[in-house]
Design a protein around this motif. Structure first.
Motif, PDB file in Angstrom:
ATOM      1  N   ILE A   1      -4.800   3.969   3.134  1.00  0.00           N
ATOM      2  CA  ILE A   1      -3.378   4.116   3.479  1.00  0.00           C
ATOM      3  C   ILE A   1      -2.475   3.772   2.292  1.00  0.00           C
ATOM      4  O   ILE A   1      -1.279   4.081   2.311  1.00  0.00           O
ATOM      5  CB  ILE A   1      -2.989   3.249   4.690  1.00  0.00           C
ATOM      6  N   PHE A   2      -3.048   3.141   1.277  1.00  0.00           N
ATOM      7  CA  PHE A   2      -2.255   2.770   0.102  1.00  0.00           C
ATOM      8  C   PHE A   2      -2.434   3.756  -1.052  1.00  0.00           C
ATOM      9  O   PHE A   2      -2.025   3.481  -2.172  1.00  0.00           O
ATOM     10  CB  PHE A   2      -2.631   1.357  -0.366  1.00  0.00           C
ATOM     11  N   LYS A   3      -3.028   4.919  -0.723  1.00  0.00           N
ATOM     12  CA  LYS A   3      -3.256   5.928  -1.754  1.00  0.00           C
ATOM     13  C   LYS A   3      -2.284   7.092  -1.613  1.00  0.00           C
ATOM     14  O   LYS A   3      -1.786   7.387  -0.515  1.00  0.00           O
ATOM     15  CB  LYS A   3      -4.700   6.445  -1.673  1.00  0.00           C
ATOM     16  N   GLN A   4      -2.072   7.747  -2.747  1.00  0.00           N
ATOM     17  CA  GLN A   4      -1.251   8.955  -2.755  1.00  0.00           C
ATOM     18  C   GLN A   4      -2.120  10.164  -2.438  1.00  0.00           C
ATOM     19  O   GLN A   4      -3.334  10.061  -2.296  1.00  0.00           O
ATOM     20  CB  GLN A   4      -0.619   9.124  -4.150  1.00  0.00           C
ATOM     21  N   LYS A   5      -1.481  11.319  -2.376  1.00  0.00           N
ATOM     22  CA  LYS A   5      -2.220  12.550  -2.076  1.00  0.00           C
ATOM     23  C   LYS A   5      -3.242  12.884  -3.150  1.00  0.00           C
ATOM     24  O   LYS A   5      -4.260  13.522  -2.882  1.00  0.00           O
ATOM     25  CB  LYS A   5      -1.242  13.719  -1.908  1.00  0.00           C
ATOM     26  N   ASP A   6      -2.967  12.451  -4.406  1.00  0.00           N
ATOM     27  CA  ASP A   6      -3.906  12.744  -5.483  1.00  0.00           C
ATOM     28  C   ASP A   6      -5.084  11.765  -5.529  1.00  0.00           C
ATOM     29  O   ASP A   6      -5.935  11.828  -6.423  1.00  0.00           O
ATOM     30  CB  ASP A   6      -3.197  12.746  -6.843  1.00  0.00           C
ATOM     31  N   GLY A   7      -5.130  10.858  -4.565  1.00  0.00           N
ATOM     32  CA  GLY A   7      -6.245   9.923  -4.489  1.00  0.00           C
ATOM     33  C   GLY A   7      -6.047   8.629  -5.246  1.00  0.00           C
ATOM     34  O   GLY A   7      -6.890   7.724  -5.160  1.00  0.00           O
ATOM     35  N   LYS A   8      -4.959   8.507  -5.971  1.00  0.00           N
ATOM     36  CA  LYS A   8      -4.695   7.287  -6.728  1.00  0.00           C
ATOM     37  C   LYS A   8      -3.866   6.315  -5.890  1.00  0.00           C
ATOM     38  O   LYS A   8      -3.135   6.730  -4.982  1.00  0.00           O
ATOM     39  CB  LYS A   8      -3.955   7.614  -8.019  1.00  0.00           C
ATOM     40  N   PHE A   9      -3.983   5.034  -6.221  1.00  0.00           N
ATOM     41  CA  PHE A   9      -3.189   4.040  -5.506  1.00  0.00           C
ATOM     42  C   PHE A   9      -1.713   4.210  -5.856  1.00  0.00           C
ATOM     43  O   PHE A   9      -1.363   4.573  -6.978  1.00  0.00           O
ATOM     44  CB  PHE A   9      -3.656   2.624  -5.863  1.00  0.00           C
ATOM     45  N   LYS A  10      -0.863   3.958  -4.870  1.00  0.00           N
ATOM     46  CA  LYS A  10       0.573   4.150  -5.050  1.00  0.00           C
ATOM     47  C   LYS A  10       1.109   3.271  -6.181  1.00  0.00           C
ATOM     48  O   LYS A  10       0.813   2.081  -6.264  1.00  0.00           O
ATOM     49  CB  LYS A  10       1.306   3.823  -3.751  1.00  0.00           C
ATOM     50  N   GLY A  11       1.932   3.856  -7.025  1.00  0.00           N
ATOM     51  CA  GLY A  11       2.440   3.164  -8.192  1.00  0.00           C
ATOM     52  C   GLY A  11       3.265   1.936  -7.870  1.00  0.00           C
ATOM     53  O   GLY A  11       3.211   0.930  -8.586  1.00  0.00           O
ATOM     54  N   GLU A  12       4.000   1.975  -6.758  1.00  0.00           N
ATOM     55  CA  GLU A  12       4.876   0.844  -6.434  1.00  0.00           C
ATOM     56  C   GLU A  12       4.090  -0.424  -6.085  1.00  0.00           C
ATOM     57  O   GLU A  12       4.632  -1.534  -6.112  1.00  0.00           O
ATOM     58  CB  GLU A  12       5.821   1.196  -5.276  1.00  0.00           C
ATOM     59  N   LEU A  13       2.797  -0.269  -5.772  1.00  0.00           N
ATOM     60  CA  LEU A  13       1.973  -1.442  -5.459  1.00  0.00           C
ATOM     61  C   LEU A  13       1.801  -2.348  -6.668  1.00  0.00           C
ATOM     62  O   LEU A  13       1.511  -3.535  -6.527  1.00  0.00           O
ATOM     63  CB  LEU A  13       0.592  -0.997  -4.956  1.00  0.00           C
ATOM     64  N   ALA A  14       1.970  -1.771  -7.850  1.00  0.00           N
ATOM     65  CA  ALA A  14       1.812  -2.552  -9.078  1.00  0.00           C
ATOM     66  C   ALA A  14       2.858  -3.655  -9.191  1.00  0.00           C
ATOM     67  O   ALA A  14       2.704  -4.591  -9.982  1.00  0.00           O
ATOM     68  CB  ALA A  14       1.879  -1.638 -10.303  1.00  0.00           C
ATOM     69  N   GLU A  15       3.938  -3.559  -8.403  1.00  0.00           N
ATOM     70  CA  GLU A  15       4.976  -4.588  -8.428  1.00  0.00           C
ATOM     71  C   GLU A  15       4.684  -5.729  -7.444  1.00  0.00           C
ATOM     72  O   GLU A  15       5.353  -6.760  -7.479  1.00  0.00           O
ATOM     73  CB  GLU A  15       6.334  -3.955  -8.083  1.00  0.00           C
ATOM     74  N   ASP A  16       3.711  -5.533  -6.591  1.00  0.00           N
ATOM     75  CA  ASP A  16       3.382  -6.519  -5.558  1.00  0.00           C
ATOM     76  C   ASP A  16       2.263  -7.437  -6.068  1.00  0.00           C
ATOM     77  O   ASP A  16       1.083  -7.211  -5.812  1.00  0.00           O
ATOM     78  CB  ASP A  16       2.950  -5.792  -4.281  1.00  0.00           C
ATOM     79  N   VAL A  17       2.640  -8.485  -6.792  1.00  0.00           N
ATOM     80  CA  VAL A  17       1.649  -9.369  -7.415  1.00  0.00           C
ATOM     81  C   VAL A  17       0.787 -10.069  -6.359  1.00  0.00           C
ATOM     82  O   VAL A  17      -0.436 -10.159  -6.496  1.00  0.00           O
ATOM     83  CB  VAL A  17       2.342 -10.405  -8.321  1.00  0.00           C
ATOM     84  N   LYS A  18       1.409 -10.555  -5.303  1.00  0.00           N
ATOM     85  CA  LYS A  18       0.664 -11.222  -4.240  1.00  0.00           C
ATOM     86  C   LYS A  18      -0.351 -10.271  -3.602  1.00  0.00           C
ATOM     87  O   LYS A  18      -1.501 -10.642  -3.348  1.00  0.00           O
ATOM     88  CB  LYS A  18       1.631 -11.744  -3.182  1.00  0.00           C
ATOM     89  N   GLY A  19       0.091  -9.043  -3.353  1.00  0.00           N
ATOM     90  CA  GLY A  19      -0.804  -8.047  -2.784  1.00  0.00           C
ATOM     91  C   GLY A  19      -1.937  -7.688  -3.726  1.00  0.00           C
ATOM     92  O   GLY A  19      -3.090  -7.525  -3.301  1.00  0.00           O
ATOM     93  N   LEU A  20      -1.642  -7.562  -5.025  1.00  0.00           N
ATOM     94  CA  LEU A  20      -2.671  -7.232  -6.012  1.00  0.00           C
ATOM     95  C   LEU A  20      -3.719  -8.339  -6.113  1.00  0.00           C
ATOM     96  O   LEU A  20      -4.921  -8.066  -6.237  1.00  0.00           O
ATOM     97  CB  LEU A  20      -2.038  -6.994  -7.387  1.00  0.00           C
ATOM     98  N   MET A  21      -3.257  -9.583  -6.074  1.00  0.00           N
ATOM     99  CA  MET A  21      -4.202 -10.697  -6.124  1.00  0.00           C
ATOM    100  C   MET A  21      -5.124 -10.676  -4.906  1.00  0.00           C
ATOM    101  O   MET A  21      -6.337 -10.884  -5.027  1.00  0.00           O
ATOM    102  CB  MET A  21      -3.446 -12.028  -6.201  1.00  0.00           C
ATOM    103  N   ALA A  22      -4.552 -10.414  -3.736  1.00  0.00           N
ATOM    104  CA  ALA A  22      -5.363 -10.341  -2.511  1.00  0.00           C
ATOM    105  C   ALA A  22      -6.325  -9.160  -2.570  1.00  0.00           C
ATOM    106  O   ALA A  22      -7.477  -9.255  -2.124  1.00  0.00           O
ATOM    107  CB  ALA A  22      -4.451 -10.224  -1.290  1.00  0.00           C
ATOM    108  N   LEU A  23      -5.867  -8.042  -3.129  1.00  0.00           N
ATOM    109  CA  LEU A  23      -6.709  -6.859  -3.255  1.00  0.00           C
ATOM    110  C   LEU A  23      -7.871  -7.125  -4.211  1.00  0.00           C
ATOM    111  O   LEU A  23      -9.016  -6.731  -3.943  1.00  0.00           O
ATOM    112  CB  LEU A  23      -5.880  -5.673  -3.748  1.00  0.00           C
ATOM    113  N   TYR A  24      -7.583  -7.795  -5.318  1.00  0.00           N
ATOM    114  CA  TYR A  24      -8.649  -8.116  -6.272  1.00  0.00           C
ATOM    115  C   TYR A  24      -9.687  -9.036  -5.626  1.00  0.00           C
ATOM    116  O   TYR A  24     -10.898  -8.832  -5.794  1.00  0.00           O
ATOM    117  CB  TYR A  24      -8.070  -8.782  -7.517  1.00  0.00           C
ATOM    118  N   GLU A  25      -9.212 -10.034  -4.890  1.00  0.00           N
ATOM    119  CA  GLU A  25     -10.151 -10.934  -4.206  1.00  0.00           C
ATOM    120  C   GLU A  25     -11.000 -10.160  -3.194  1.00  0.00           C
ATOM    121  O   GLU A  25     -12.198 -10.404  -3.060  1.00  0.00           O
ATOM    122  CB  GLU A  25      -9.380 -12.052  -3.497  1.00  0.00           C
ATOM    123  N   ALA A  26     -10.380  -9.232  -2.490  1.00  0.00           N
ATOM    124  CA  ALA A  26     -11.127  -8.420  -1.517  1.00  0.00           C
ATOM    125  C   ALA A  26     -12.186  -7.569  -2.202  1.00  0.00           C
ATOM    126  O   ALA A  26     -13.287  -7.371  -1.672  1.00  0.00           O
ATOM    127  CB  ALA A  26     -10.156  -7.532  -0.742  1.00  0.00           C
TER     128      ALA A  26
END
Length: 523
Positions: free
Chosen positions: A117-142
């Motif tokens: 659900i966090f991907k774009q139509k081209d299969g890449k992760f949405k660019g705006e997620l790069a601004e969500d540091v807390k989310g990125l840290m949680a994603l890396y841990e996952a």
């Protein structure tokens, strides 16, 4: 478990603190009130709050007080994630990542396509997620809990790690430190036991932090007592005096059970598990340093026969080592039989036999100047780590086998193989050797380079790191439910694996500053 050949033992003695009966009673009442307050929050909080509390309780190592409530919460979240992403206010990257990590960490299978659900139509992760540091840290841990075939989460690992690295220069110092810690020492690659003090700082002023501080003081006292028991046992065994060049590190041997069996109630299991670990280290040193090849052949035969009447040909020091092995194994078997009604002596003896035969293979290679193929070395080296010896003892000490039919599953299991492979490969990446030893161990890195023309040492090390990563995926998959083992056993095995990088984080002086810091924090 062959590791830490150059660690200095820390002083674990502290001045005891004596408190009055009324003070202890007051602390007990306060603790009961705190437990009830946290339990109420677990039962009545919002969905997001409940899962964050589970995460916090686990990081503070006080989750054993609330296991019934936690199990109920995890089942609820697993059902929700299996059916749909039904969140209170729309799914955030942080929430989905936290759900995924905790559920997989606790043995629940969750497909990695929940991140689609966090991907774009081209299969890449949405660019705006790069601004969500807390989310990125949680994603890396996952992403550290990926298994074979998890393509989305592998992309998530790359996306989150690179996104965090790019963000570091623009963060304040505290946030940058948190990001660096996440990337270098993710939660899944460290032991929660050694991280408690760090996590308490993040929750100062909360009931959970106060409860964790009380628990930490109790656990530290318990650990000191257990180390004293182990140290006295090791001294009374008399082997350290006979093998003066062998490793003499009861505290560091104890760290493995201490970190993997976190529940304070498992004191006896921690103490008993340290004993075979100590003997693994000593016998490893005997094959590396003390015995001639002829003597090592006799030593191996004595272990295989398991008969005190066959020890006459051995030198005195090797004979008393075998006798100690017989005695300790029998004592542990008797305790397990008394507690669970099944005598595992046959399984323990076979594990020791396999270990000594693997040690002998390596001794013959060294004596003859033989360079084995990398795969042959790795297959034998996984046995010579001693990991299977430790896993077999752990299995029975936790009541894993109550009959020969139910106990047979401990032989040739994939969990043990994964742990042994990670340990062997990490050991071969390490460069530290004890100053009193000649360092007769082989190395997968060395053999791989010789087999592959044009391969550099760095290429070989990168290859080994990739092998470790893939083996972690296999271990994570093996520990997912349903499997043949108890939750306590599988979690202990995972934590043993999580300990390995800490035990090999050598600096340029061939010491382990990170582990030494953790030891100081725990004792």
């Amino acid at each position: 478990m062959t590791t830490n050949k150059c660690v200095t033992r820390q002083d674990t003695q502290t001045t005891p603190i004596h408190t009055g009966i009324s003070s202890k009673k007051g602390e007990s009442i306060k603790k009961s009130e705190q437990l009830e307050e946290v339990r109420s929050l677990l039962n009545n909080g919002s969905s997001k709050t409940k899962l964050e509390m589970v995460d916090t309780l686990q990081k503070l190592c006080i989750n054993h007080y609330f296991q019934e409530e936690i199990d109920s919460i995890l089942k609820m979240f697993h059902t929700r994630m299996s059916n749909s992403l039904d969140y209170d206010h729309g799914p955030s990257l942080y929430e989905v990542s936290l759900n995924f990590r905790i559920l997989r960490q606790e043995g629940y299978y969750v497909p990695d396509d929940v991140f689609s659900i966090f991907k774009q139509k081209d299969g890449k992760f949405k660019g705006e997620l790069a601004e969500d540091v807390k989310g990125l840290m949680a994603l890396y841990e996952a992403s550290q809990l990926s298994i074979e075939g998890d393509h989305v989460i592998e992309e998530a690992a790359y996306f989150s790690s690179h996104g965090l690295i790019e963000k570091i220069p623009f963060l304040d110092q505290d946030k940058a430190t948190m990001v660096n810690d996440t990337l270098q020492h993710s939660y899944q690659r460290t032991s929660p036991t050694f991280m408690v003090k760090k996590f308490i700082k993040h929750y100062i002023g909360t009931t959970m932090s106060e409860l964790a501080l009380l628990e930490l003081a109790k656990v530290q006292s318990l650990h000191r007592t257990e180390v004293d028991i182990i140290s006295r046992w090791w001294k009374d065994l008399g082997l350290a005096q006979e093998f003066k060049d062998a490793r003499n590190q009861p505290l560091h041997w104890y760290l493995w059970p201490m970190a993997s069996l976190i529940d304070p109630s498992l004191s006896e299991q921690r103490i008993e598990l340290t004993k075979p670990i100590a003997l693994v280290f000593l016998i490893d040193d005997i094959y590396d340093v003390y015995g001639t090849l002829d003597e090592l052949i006799l030593f191996t035969e004595a272990v295989k026969r398991w008969d005190s009447n066959t020890l006459e040909q051995l030198p005195y020091n090797l004979r008393i080592c075998v006798e100690a092995l017989y005695k300790v194994t029998q004592e542990i078997s008797d305790k397990i039989y008394k507690k669970y009604g099944f005598n595992p002596n046959e399984f323990l003896k076979q594990a020791w036999t396999n270990l000594c035969e693997a040690f002998l293979v390596e001794a013959k290679w060294f004596a003859l100047g033989h360079m084995p193929m990398a795969d042959d070395y790795l297959k034998n080296g996984m046995v010579s780590t001693g990991a299977h010896v430790v896993i077999v003892h752990l299995f029975f000490l936790l009541g894993g086998g109550t009959s020969k039919e139910s106990a047979i599953i401990i032989n040739d299991n994939n969990i043990s193989s994964c742990l042994a492979k990670i340990l062997r490969l990490w050991d071969d990446l390490g460069s530290a050797k004890d100053v009193n030893q000649d360092g007769h161990d082989g190395s997968y890195v060395t053999y791989y380079v010789k087999e592959n023309e044009g391969c550099s040492i760095q290429n070989a090390r990168d290859h080994v790191m990739a092998m470790i990563t893939n083996t972690w995926k296999q271990l994570t998959k093996e520990c997912l439910s349903p499997n043949q083992f108890s939750d306590t056993f599988t979690k202990a095995c995972q934590t043993l694996a999580r300990m390995i990088p800490l035990m090999y984080n050598y600096d340029e002086n061939h010491s382990l500053p990170l582990m030494e810091d953790y030891i100081k924090s725990m004792f």
